[in-house]
Design a protein around this motif. Structure first.
Motif, short mmCIF file in Angstrom:
data_model
loop_
_atom_site.label_atom_id
_atom_site.label_comp_id
_atom_site.label_asym_id
_atom_site.label_seq_id
_atom_site.Cartn_x
_atom_site.Cartn_y
_atom_site.Cartn_z
N ARG A 69 5.94 7.40 5.23
CA ARG A 69 5.46 8.63 4.61
C ARG A 69 6.51 9.74 4.57
N SER A 70 7.55 9.61 5.36
CA SER A 70 8.62 10.61 5.31
C SER A 70 9.54 10.37 4.12
N MET A 71 9.46 9.16 3.55
CA MET A 71 10.34 8.80 2.43
C MET A 71 9.58 8.64 1.11
N ILE A 72 8.29 8.30 1.18
CA ILE A 72 7.49 8.12 -0.04
C ILE A 72 6.70 9.40 -0.30
N LEU A 73 7.11 10.15 -1.31
CA LEU A 73 6.47 11.42 -1.64
C LEU A 73 5.14 11.22 -2.35
N GLY A 74 5.03 10.11 -3.08
CA GLY A 74 3.83 9.77 -3.84
C GLY A 74 4.08 8.45 -4.52
N PHE A 75 3.05 7.88 -5.12
CA PHE A 75 3.28 6.63 -5.85
C PHE A 75 2.45 6.54 -7.13
N VAL A 76 2.97 5.72 -8.04
CA VAL A 76 2.32 5.46 -9.33
C VAL A 76 2.26 3.94 -9.51
N THR A 77 1.09 3.42 -9.90
CA THR A 77 0.99 1.99 -10.20
C THR A 77 0.39 1.78 -11.59
N ARG A 78 0.80 0.71 -12.21
CA ARG A 78 0.28 0.37 -13.54
C ARG A 78 -1.13 -0.20 -13.43
N LEU A 79 -1.41 -0.91 -12.34
CA LEU A 79 -2.71 -1.54 -12.14
C LEU A 79 -3.51 -0.75 -11.11
N GLY A 80 -4.71 -1.28 -10.79
CA GLY A 80 -5.53 -0.65 -9.75
C GLY A 80 -6.58 0.29 -10.32
N SER A 81 -7.54 0.64 -9.46
CA SER A 81 -8.61 1.56 -9.86
C SER A 81 -8.90 2.51 -8.71
N SER A 82 -9.75 3.47 -8.97
CA SER A 82 -10.06 4.48 -7.95
C SER A 82 -10.85 3.90 -6.77
N ASN A 83 -11.42 2.67 -6.95
CA ASN A 83 -12.18 2.05 -5.87
C ASN A 83 -11.38 1.01 -5.10
N SER A 84 -10.12 0.81 -5.46
CA SER A 84 -9.33 -0.22 -4.79
C SER A 84 -8.97 0.22 -3.38
N HIS A 85 -8.68 -0.76 -2.53
CA HIS A 85 -8.28 -0.44 -1.16
C HIS A 85 -7.02 0.41 -1.13
N THR A 86 -6.12 0.16 -2.08
CA THR A 86 -4.88 0.93 -2.13
C THR A 86 -5.18 2.40 -2.41
N ALA A 87 -6.16 2.67 -3.29
CA ALA A 87 -6.55 4.05 -3.58
C ALA A 87 -7.18 4.70 -2.35
N ALA B 101 -4.46 5.59 0.01
CA ALA B 101 -3.72 6.77 -0.45
C ALA B 101 -4.45 8.05 -0.05
N ARG B 102 -5.78 8.04 -0.19
CA ARG B 102 -6.56 9.22 0.18
C ARG B 102 -6.52 9.45 1.69
N THR B 103 -6.64 8.36 2.44
CA THR B 103 -6.64 8.48 3.90
C THR B 103 -5.29 8.94 4.42
N MET B 104 -4.21 8.39 3.83
CA MET B 104 -2.85 8.75 4.26
C MET B 104 -2.39 10.06 3.62
N ASP B 105 -3.22 10.60 2.72
CA ASP B 105 -2.95 11.86 2.02
C ASP B 105 -1.62 11.81 1.27
N ILE B 106 -1.46 10.76 0.46
CA ILE B 106 -0.28 10.62 -0.40
C ILE B 106 -0.72 10.87 -1.85
N PRO B 107 -0.10 11.81 -2.57
CA PRO B 107 -0.43 11.97 -4.00
C PRO B 107 -0.24 10.63 -4.71
N ALA B 108 -1.25 10.20 -5.45
CA ALA B 108 -1.18 8.86 -6.04
C ALA B 108 -1.91 8.81 -7.38
N ILE B 109 -1.34 8.00 -8.28
CA ILE B 109 -1.93 7.75 -9.60
C ILE B 109 -1.93 6.26 -9.84
N VAL B 110 -3.07 5.70 -10.25
CA VAL B 110 -3.15 4.27 -10.57
C VAL B 110 -3.53 4.12 -12.04
#
Length: 545
Positions: free
Chosen positions: A172-190, A193-202
């Motif tokens: 988390r000190s190196m990853i400011l945020g992430f963007v993925t082409r796949l995935g949805s708002s209900n995925s475990h990765t999403a 992201a919310r739990t780790m408080d990382i700005p994210a777009i899927v």
């Protein structure tokens, strides 16, 4: 400047160079094996090592993001150890005389296809879990050790997709945020992201072009937008937005641990709404004073069968224990209308919002209802539980509900099963319930206003019909008068009154509700501190409020 859209799954603004993460894909081919038993043993050895690896990931996730989210890796372990999975792999090796890699890949493809074809969105997301777990096993079979995603400087990560195991290991000190082409708002990765408080777009409409590597990029997790090589004016605007957000975030953090008390001394309970067990960590992280709405229907929506008493008990118990004595209000089954479950075999209705749903199903299918009540009461032995019944419209329904509750309590007592007494409340979601709230208040311990349905039924407007948006007014005087009436009738009969619908988080109405004398507001976890800030700065005697 290039602007690309996706689905924001965690708010925040991230600014930095773009780093592209590409997986090294290797095609899995079938090859003949002579020694079947040795190949099966190779599979079993790799499986054991993979399960050990998942346990290490689970332990790390518990420490970093909490055990509710860490359950992802427990699920992966269970998938790989499931007899249906292991026997299928062994059967393919044995009957087709092929390598373990091919057998694992074939089995995983079949199972993920089954999940992907399901109607329920949550179950469709489990297809990604099958793929993630099986890829880890395949890597072990191929002698590849799973590695962390590494970057040389603080960056925004761009990838086709991120597996939960990859997400939880992000630095988390190196990853400011992430963007993925796949995935949805209900995925475990999403969820991670919310739990780790990382700005994210899927689900971003973007290609992994080499020319993007290293380019200055901004992701706006609120809007779901990615700005590649932004113009100076746009960059300055986004930097300002980022600064305002971080300042607000720091202010809200100062409110953690404080009681929600107005300037003139009125205590308001600010609770959180949750949709399943995974949301509890978010409730705790945002310092909610309790759970005002635990939507129990997730147990039915995520299953292909009626959940057993034991399955429900374990889910409720998990949440109750995690809340450590704070109140947990469990809403009984609210299926019907826009929430369909195939195995309930509900008939199609011309107007399901006015049809066979919620408490009407429960009072019609009493064994089903009693199973849920038994599970809820059993969980009450482990914390502070209240029970809330949805879609009540009459005094007769409440009396029947209380009769059923007494029968369940007697059964548990006769079976010497531990339980505690629980507050009984009803949701006020219809004008009928609001208008007779003086009578209903004599029979229950609390009211919780479901303002979404109350507004819909009061205005005779389907809230899901976009054509009616311009006529829909959640601030309508009629709705506010009904809420005020319910609060007065509740208080006159000695019970507390809360709001768990969308209006609870509408900060433009908070002052109005406080003046009405509302006792509790239950909102999504992320809104808790924002609402507390509003409450602690409110003074009932200040005429400027």
């Amino acid at each position: 400047m290039e602007i690309i859209t996706g689905t924001g799954v965690n708010g925040g603004i991230a600014i930095g160079p773009l780093t592209i993460h590409r997986r090294a894909w290797s095609e899995i081919k079938a090859s003949s094996v002579g020694d079947i038993e040795s190949e099966i043993l190779r599979f079993e050895t790799a499986l054991g090592k993979t399960v050990e690896e998942l346990q290490v990931l689970y332990d790390k996730a518990v420490e970093d993001v909490g055990d509710a989210v860490a359950m992802i890796f427990e699920v992966h372990k269970l998938m790989l150890e499931d007899i249906e999975f292991t026997e299928s792999v062994k059967d393919i090796i044995h009957t087709q005389k092929v390598n373990a890699e091919y057998a694992v890949d074939a089995t995983a493809s079949k199972l993920s296809s089954i999940f992907a074809a399901m109607d329920n969105e949550y179950m469709r997301e489990r297809a990604a879990d099958v793929k993630d777990a099986s890829k880890r096993l395949l890597g072990r079979l191929q002698g590849k050790v799973s590695e962390k995603i590494g970057v040389s400087e603080p960056s925004i990560l761009l990838a086709d997709d991120l597996a939960p195991s990859e997400t939880v290991q992000l630095d988390r000190s190196m990853i400011l945020g992430f963007v993925t082409r796949l995935g949805s708002s209900n995925s475990h990765t999403a969820i991670l992201a919310r739990t780790m408080d990382i700005p994210a777009i899927v689900g971003a409409v973007i290609e992994l072009k080499d020319e993007y590597e290293g380019k200055l990029t901004v992701i706006d997790g609120f809007e779901g937008k990615i700005y590649i090589d932004p113009e100076e004016e746009t960059l300055n605007m986004l930097k300002k937005k980022q600064a305002e957000y971080l300042q607000r975030k720091m202010l809200l953090k100062e409110l953690k641990g404080r009681e929600s008390i107005t300037l003139d001394g009125h205590k308001i309970n600010i609770y959180a709404n949750i949709g399943n067990c995974n949301d509890v960590e978010n409730v705790i992280n945002n310092d909610a004073e309790g759970i005002g709405l635990f939507r129990s229907e997730f147990l039915y929506l995520e299953n292909s069968h009626y959940p057993t008493e034991e399955e429900q008990f374990l889910a409720y118990k998990t949440v109750v224990e995690k809340m450590e004595g704070k109140k947990v209000i469990i809403r009984t089954l609210d299926i019907g209308a826009d929430k369909k479950v195939d195995y309930f075999e509900l008939e199609e209705e011309e107007n399901p919002a006015l049809g066979y749903r919620a408490i009407r199903i429960c009072l019609d299918r009493i064994p089903l209802f009693k199973t849920q009540l038994r599970a809820i009461y059993r969980s009450s032995a482990f914390g502070k539980v209240s029970i809330m019944f949805p879609m009540v419209i009459s005094l007769e329904e409440v009396l029947e509900l209380k009769e059923i509750v007494n029968e369940v309590k007697k059964e548990l007592k006769d079976e010497e099963i531990l339980f505690s007494d629980a507050e009984l409340g009803i949701m006020i979601e219809t004008p009928a319930a609001a208008l007779i709230s003086d009578l209903l208040a004599k029979e229950v311990d609390f009211f919780s206003l479901g303002t979404n349905d109350l507004t819909q039924y009061t205005l005779a407007i389907d809230r899901q019909n976009r054509k009616l948006n311009r006529f829909y007014n959640s601030h309508h005087t009629a709705v506010l008068r009904l809420i005020d009436m319910v609060v007065k009738n509740g208080h006159e009969n000695g019970i507390w009154v809360g709001i768990c619908g969308e209006l609870a988080s509408d900060l433009s109405l908070t002052d109005t509700f406080l003046k009405m004398g509302i006792d509790e507001l239950s909102v999504s976890p992320g809104k808790v501190l924002e609402l507390r800030n509003k409450v602690v700065n409110f003074n009932m005697d200040n005429k400027n409020n």
